[in-house]
Design an enzyme around this catalytic site. Structure first.
Site, PDB file in Angstrom:
ATOM      1  N   ALA A   1      -6.498  -1.310 -24.177  1.00 17.09           N
ATOM      2  CA  ALA A   1      -7.102  -0.012 -24.493  1.00 17.09           C
ATOM      3  C   ALA A   1      -6.088   1.124 -24.587  1.00 17.09           C
ATOM      4  CB  ALA A   1      -8.167   0.328 -23.456  1.00 17.09           C
TER       5      ALA A   1
ATOM      6  N   GLY B   1      -5.519   2.128 -30.716  1.00 12.74           N
ATOM      7  CA  GLY B   1      -6.422   1.509 -31.670  1.00 12.74           C
ATOM      8  C   GLY B   1      -7.872   1.467 -31.240  1.00 12.74           C
TER       9      GLY B   1
ATOM     10  N   GLY C   1      -9.373  -0.240 -28.884  1.00 14.05           N
ATOM     11  CA  GLY C   1      -9.607  -0.175 -27.445  1.00 14.05           C
ATOM     12  C   GLY C   1      -9.612   1.238 -26.918  1.00 14.05           C
TER      13      GLY C   1
ATOM     14  N   SER D   1     -13.376 -11.466 -34.888  1.00 14.67           N
ATOM     15  CA  SER D   1     -13.011 -11.020 -36.228  1.00 14.67           C
ATOM     16  C   SER D   1     -13.559 -11.992 -37.255  1.00 14.67           C
ATOM     17  CB  SER D   1     -11.492 -10.935 -36.369  1.00 14.67           C
ATOM     18  OG  SER D   1     -11.111 -10.751 -37.723  1.00 14.67           O
TER      19      SER D   1
ATOM     20  N   TYR E   1      -3.793 -16.410 -35.712  1.00 18.03           N
ATOM     21  CA  TYR E   1      -4.758 -15.351 -35.396  1.00 18.03           C
ATOM     22  C   TYR E   1      -6.183 -15.813 -35.707  1.00 18.03           C
ATOM     23  CZ  TYR E   1      -6.882 -10.705 -35.207  1.00 18.03           C
ATOM     24  OH  TYR E   1      -7.670  -9.621 -34.878  1.00 18.03           O
TER      25      TYR E   1
END
Length: 277
Positions: free
Chosen positions: A10, A13, A15, A132, A158
């Site tokens: 966090a 971005g 977060g 995602s 990813y």
């Protein structure tokens, strides 16, 4: 009573914007960063609400255990856990345990931290895992080569980690016997720095170009669904994949119960942690 939420990754971005929005809604924020310095800097940028910085290297299993211990010792209850931290590496990097770092941070940290904190969550607590649509880029987990030793690529690594996020959420929902809610979230194409940190010059350039493309979300827009799921008054239905404040279908391979069961067993072995439901 003020609700408490732990948000990993966090310090910037999605977060950080999630933390900012939930602090404004009256949550006490446990703002996680890889280092205490970064966590403190990010916490100081939130001028509204109550924020406590907390740190841990999520590629380190011992550090995750320590993080969970500090959360339990310093905070009497936890209402929401947002597994948001993520990395993207151009080149293969291995953790001290010999696990490919993207898989370790993006999935194993979610798996282990959730397990360590699940008994500390309120009975109606919520678990949100930032996944995602990139999980659609792989047809399944490479159980014979999770580190992708034979064919490493940052995008493939990813995508595999994001498929693992969705499989984990669905399997957790099937196994749980309590009223906690678990959801996977697709934040969308967001203008963040995840593709810039520690990557090759070509991938950094490609990411900078991608961030400027029309239609990409701001970090605040990317955080909106996580904020909604954490703060909506009535608990959202558990075990779903969310995008733009609504549930939707994930990729077909994410619904394989055999794949999810095998990933669960592999995750228990790699983390040394066995869930007790």
């Amino acid at each position: 009573m003020k609700k408490t939420v732990l948000i990993t990754g966090a310090t910037g971005g999605i977060g950080l914007e999630t933390a900012r929005a939930l602090a404004a809604r009256g949550f006490h924020i446990l703002l996680h960063g890889r280092t205490l310095e970064k966590a403190r800097m990010a916490a100081s940028s939130i001028t509204e609400g109550s924020v406590s910085p907390i740190h841990a290297d999520l590629s380190d299993l011992t550090a995750i255990h320590d993080l969970a211990g500090r959360v339990k010792a310093l905070h009497p209850h936890l209402d929401v856990l947002i597994n948001n931290a993520g990395v993207w590496n151009s080149r293969q990097v291995l953790t001290a345990e010999g696990v490919e770092e993207t898989f370790a941070v993006n999935h194993l940290a979610y798996f282990l931290l959730t397990g360590l904190l699940r008994d500390h969550l309120q009975p109606d607590g919520r678990i949100i895992c930032v996944a995602s649509d990139s999980h659609r880029q792989v047809k399944g987990m490479r159980f014979d080569d999770l580190n992708l030793d034979g064919n490493y690529h940052g995008l493939r690594s990813y995508a595999q980690s994001k498929l693992a996020n969705v499989l984990f959420c669905y399997e957790y929902d099937r196994r749980k016997r309590d009223r906690t809610t678990i959801c996977a979230v697709q934040p969308g194409l967001v203008q963040t720095d995840i593709g810039i940190k520690g990557n090759t010059w070509l991938h950094r350039l490609a990411w900078r170009v991608r961030r400027r493309m029309q239609g990409n979300k701001t970090p605040a827009e990317g955080a909106a669904t996580s904020v909604f799921l954490a703060s909506v008054e009535d608990a959202p239905p558990s075990g779903l994949y969310w995008d733009n404040l609504s549930p939707k279908r994930s990729y077909s391979s994410s619904y394989s119960e055999e794949e999810a069961r095998r990933l669960w067993e592999v995750s228990e072995k790699l983390t040394g942690y066995r869930y007790q439901f």
